[in-house]
Design a protein around this motif. Structure first.
Motif, PDB file in Angstrom:
ATOM      1  N   THR A 104       0.857  -1.186   0.000  1.00 27.69           N
ATOM      2  CA  THR A 104       0.000   0.000   0.000  1.00 27.69           C
ATOM      3  C   THR A 104       0.892   1.235   0.000  1.00 27.69           C
ATOM      4  O   THR A 104       2.099   1.139  -0.225  1.00 27.69           O
ATOM      5  N   ASP A 105       0.333   2.393   0.259  1.00 26.12           N
ATOM      6  CA  ASP A 105       1.133   3.609   0.315  1.00 26.12           C
ATOM      7  C   ASP A 105       1.095   4.199   1.717  1.00 26.12           C
ATOM      8  O   ASP A 105       0.220   3.872   2.518  1.00 26.12           O
ATOM      9  N   PRO A 106       2.045   5.080   2.063  1.00 29.34           N
ATOM     10  CA  PRO A 106       2.153   5.594   3.425  1.00 29.34           C
ATOM     11  C   PRO A 106       0.908   6.298   3.936  1.00 29.34           C
ATOM     12  O   PRO A 106       0.643   6.291   5.137  1.00 29.34           O
ATOM     13  N   ASP A 107       0.139   6.925   3.048  1.00 27.68           N
ATOM     14  CA  ASP A 107      -1.057   7.635   3.480  1.00 27.68           C
ATOM     15  C   ASP A 107      -2.095   6.694   4.098  1.00 27.68           C
ATOM     16  O   ASP A 107      -3.022   7.148   4.773  1.00 27.68           O
ATOM     17  N   CYS A 108      -1.947   5.412   3.844  1.00 26.91           N
ATOM     18  CA  CYS A 108      -2.913   4.430   4.365  1.00 26.91           C
ATOM     19  C   CYS A 108      -2.448   3.768   5.661  1.00 26.91           C
ATOM     20  O   CYS A 108      -3.126   2.878   6.167  1.00 26.91           O
ATOM     21  N   ALA A 109      -1.305   4.178   6.194  1.00 20.84           N
ATOM     22  CA  ALA A 109      -0.718   3.477   7.339  1.00 20.84           C
ATOM     23  C   ALA A 109      -1.666   3.417   8.533  1.00 20.84           C
ATOM     24  O   ALA A 109      -1.867   2.351   9.128  1.00 20.84           O
ATOM     25  N   GLN A 110      -2.256   4.544   8.936  1.00 18.78           N
ATOM     26  CA  GLN A 110      -3.133   4.554  10.106  1.00 18.78           C
ATOM     27  C   GLN A 110      -4.418   3.775   9.847  1.00 18.78           C
ATOM     28  O   GLN A 110      -4.937   3.102  10.743  1.00 18.78           O
ATOM     29  N   TRP A 111      -4.914   3.885   8.627  1.00 13.87           N
ATOM     30  CA  TRP A 111      -6.123   3.133   8.282  1.00 13.87           C
ATOM     31  C   TRP A 111      -5.880   1.643   8.422  1.00 13.87           C
ATOM     32  O   TRP A 111      -6.662   0.922   9.035  1.00 13.87           O
ATOM     33  N   TRP A 112      -4.754   1.167   7.881  1.00 17.96           N
ATOM     34  CA  TRP A 112      -4.449  -0.264   7.957  1.00 17.96           C
ATOM     35  C   TRP A 112      -4.166  -0.719   9.384  1.00 17.96           C
ATOM     36  O   TRP A 112      -4.500  -1.840   9.771  1.00 17.96           O
ATOM     37  N   LYS A 113      -3.571   0.142  10.187  1.00 12.33           N
ATOM     38  CA  LYS A 113      -3.331  -0.215  11.586  1.00 12.33           C
ATOM     39  C   LYS A 113      -4.648  -0.482  12.305  1.00 12.33           C
ATOM     40  O   LYS A 113      -4.794  -1.457  13.052  1.00 12.33           O
ATOM     41  N   ARG A 114      -5.631   0.376  12.062  1.00 10.16           N
ATOM     42  CA  ARG A 114      -6.946   0.194  12.694  1.00 10.16           C
ATOM     43  C   ARG A 114      -7.645  -1.036  12.124  1.00 10.16           C
ATOM     44  O   ARG A 114      -8.300  -1.783  12.861  1.00 10.16           O
ATOM     45  N   VAL A 115      -7.527  -1.282  10.829  1.00 11.06           N
ATOM     46  CA  VAL A 115      -8.130  -2.461  10.211  1.00 11.06           C
ATOM     47  C   VAL A 115      -7.575  -3.742  10.838  1.00 11.06           C
ATOM     48  O   VAL A 115      -8.312  -4.691  11.119  1.00 11.06           O
ATOM     49  N   SER A 144     -13.355   6.981   6.982  1.00 13.14           N
ATOM     50  CA  SER A 144     -12.616   7.473   8.140  1.00 13.14           C
ATOM     51  C   SER A 144     -12.178   6.335   9.051  1.00 13.14           C
ATOM     52  O   SER A 144     -12.862   5.322   9.189  1.00 13.14           O
ATOM     53  N   VAL A 145     -11.014   6.518   9.660  1.00 15.73           N
ATOM     54  CA  VAL A 145     -10.477   5.508  10.566  1.00 15.73           C
ATOM     55  C   VAL A 145     -11.436   5.250  11.717  1.00 15.73           C
ATOM     56  O   VAL A 145     -11.646   4.107  12.138  1.00 15.73           O
ATOM     57  N   SER A 146     -12.055   6.296  12.237  1.00 18.00           N
ATOM     58  CA  SER A 146     -12.933   6.160  13.409  1.00 18.00           C
ATOM     59  C   SER A 146     -14.189   5.349  13.125  1.00 18.00           C
ATOM     60  O   SER A 146     -14.821   4.826  14.046  1.00 18.00           O
ATOM     61  N   SER A 147     -14.567   5.227  11.848  1.00 17.02           N
ATOM     62  CA  SER A 147     -15.801   4.517  11.526  1.00 17.02           C
ATOM     63  C   SER A 147     -15.600   3.039  11.212  1.00 17.02           C
ATOM     64  O   SER A 147     -16.556   2.318  10.950  1.00 17.02           O
ATOM     65  N   ILE A 148     -14.367   2.577  11.231  1.00 17.23           N
ATOM     66  CA  ILE A 148     -14.069   1.212  10.802  1.00 17.23           C
ATOM     67  C   ILE A 148     -14.825   0.175  11.636  1.00 17.23           C
ATOM     68  O   ILE A 148     -15.395  -0.780  11.102  1.00 17.23           O
TER      69      ILE A 148
END
Length: 418
Positions: A104-115, A144-148
């Motif tokens: 993936t790309d760095p902009d997705c790092a926090q999203w993937w951490k929460r996933v 949004s990360v918070s809605s995962i």
């Protein structure tokens, strides 16, 4: 490499099978784009099966054959990125693969951490590899990360069950006072083979995330007629500790008791004996996980539960109604000679010797029944009609002895109706 994009060089993997998830969700990639990204991560993906995530509206006419020589390639697509991930995870479980690398790309790092926190458990080995991907037509995180967490819950609720939900009841326990039953293995969403489909216990060592277990519990609770949010399941540590709902939990406990209307107590099993207790006089109940160790420790977990009900709620053993549920039977429960001696010393009828079998077979359900009788529970109050062998019935129950690890858990549950 420092800048807009970065690439993490990962250590050499073992020969164990793994899957690489190519996160191109929201992009409109060409086959060349995909191959360029694969080339940048090099040996980190060699020999892997590839899953390519694309939005369903760009997954048209893209030939992914021979994307990486020797690597099978599949496409995972949905309108929402989180749902693509959950579909991909189900595919991992079908393949019984627990090693995953995410490109993936760095902009997705926090999203993937929460996933990873919500959709996976620590039993998976997951590495993230950051590299350049084609420009996304939607934001990298998709949502949004918070809605995962809510998205995962809603997605699980939308899925059809695998098989028909159901449970066994005992004629011994009055239905007008108590909700109770022994769950069976179907009617849920678990996809890993040995855990399919109504696995009802969460552990970090198994593939089902907590969100999926909560959905399985919700479905059973709705079907059986109780509030899944008020379910309390024993920890199953193979001892004789009993927890009273409302008090501080002990470090480990194999039985739960309660006198609170609307609260449901339960115990898990994948071969061990499940025992339910109802006292209609004092309006209290209990559930116990009776593994062989807990059965043969001190007075045994079943009598420990009755004694706890006596101490906390004034229960008289003569008033207790007991239902003993499914467990591995003497048809299948071959036991070590030395370990079996304690059962034989307790009562010879708890051991079965078979021709041409050097090891004995143990009857743990009967052992619990006899312990209860010796503790003052009338034999007529103990129902054995649901003592089906878990190993012999793959169409009904989970079984550790049959399926190995990871395995699912059914439960025995009971509560006082509101």
């Amino acid at each position: 490499m420092i800048g807009q994009w970065c690439y993490i060089l990962l250590w050499r993997m073992s020969e164990q099978e793994h899957v690489v998830f190519l996160d191109f969700f929201g992009c409109v990639p060409s086959k060349e784009d995909l191959q360029n990204s694969l080339a940048k991560v090099g040996t980190a993906i060699q020999g892997a099966r590839l899953l390519v995530a694309l939005r369903h509206d760009v997954n048209t006419g893209l030939d992914l054959s021979a994307l990486l020589p020797g690597s099978p390639t599949e496409t995972v697509s949905h309108a929402a990125k989180i749902k693509s991930v959950l579909i991909a995870k189900a595919r991992l479980d079908d393949l019984q693969v627990k090693r995953l690398r995410i490109v993936t790309d760095p902009d997705c790092a926090q999203w993937w951490k929460r996933v990873q926190e919500v959709c996976f458990t620590p039993c998976y080995s997951i590495d993230q590899i950051y590299t350049t991907v084609p420009k996304r037509t939607v934001k990298p995180d998709g949502d949004s990360v918070s809605s995962i967490g809510n998205q995962v819950r809603d997605f699980f609720r939308s899925l059809p069950a695998v098989g028909q939900i159901g449970f066994l009841r005992s004629p011994n326990i009055p239905a007008e006072v108590f909700v109770h039953g022994f769950s069976t293995r179907f009617g849920g969403l678990s996809s890993y083979p040995g855990m399919k489909s109504l696995n009802l216990t969460y552990t970090m060592k198994k593939p089902d995330p907590e969100a999926l277990i909560k959905e399985n519990i919700r479905r059973l609770a709705d079907f059986a007629g109780f509030d899944g949010g008020n379910l309390h399941v024993a920890a199953a540590t193979h001892g004789i500790q009993v927890w009273t709902v409302g008090e501080e939990k002990p470090a480990g406990y194999d039985a739960v008791i309660s006198n609170m209307p609307g609260v449901v107590v339960a115990a898990p099993s994948a071969d061990c004996t499940l025992v339910l207790f109802a006292d209609p006089v004092n309006k209290c109940c209990g559930a116990a996980h009776a593994g062989w160790r807990g059965t043969m420790t001190s007075e045994g977990i079943a009598m420990a539960t009755v004694n706890a009900m006596k101490s906390k709620f004034g229960t008289n053993p003569k008033d207790v109604l007991v239902a003993i549920g499914p467990s591995i039977g003497t048809c299948c429960y071959e036991f070590g000679v030395e370990e079996a001696k304690q059962f034989e010393e307790f009562d010879p009828s708890c051991i079965v010797h078979k021709p041409d079998h050097p090891k004995p077979f143990v009857d743990v359900a009967r052992t619990n029944k006899l312990q209860l009788q010796r503790g003052g529970v009338p034999a007529s109050n103990i129902d054995m009609s649901n003592t089906l062998c878990t190993k012999c019935h793959p169409d009904k129950f989970f079984s550790y002895r049959r399926d190995g690890t990871p395995f699912g858990n059914q439960i025995g549950f009971i509560g006082i109706k509101l």
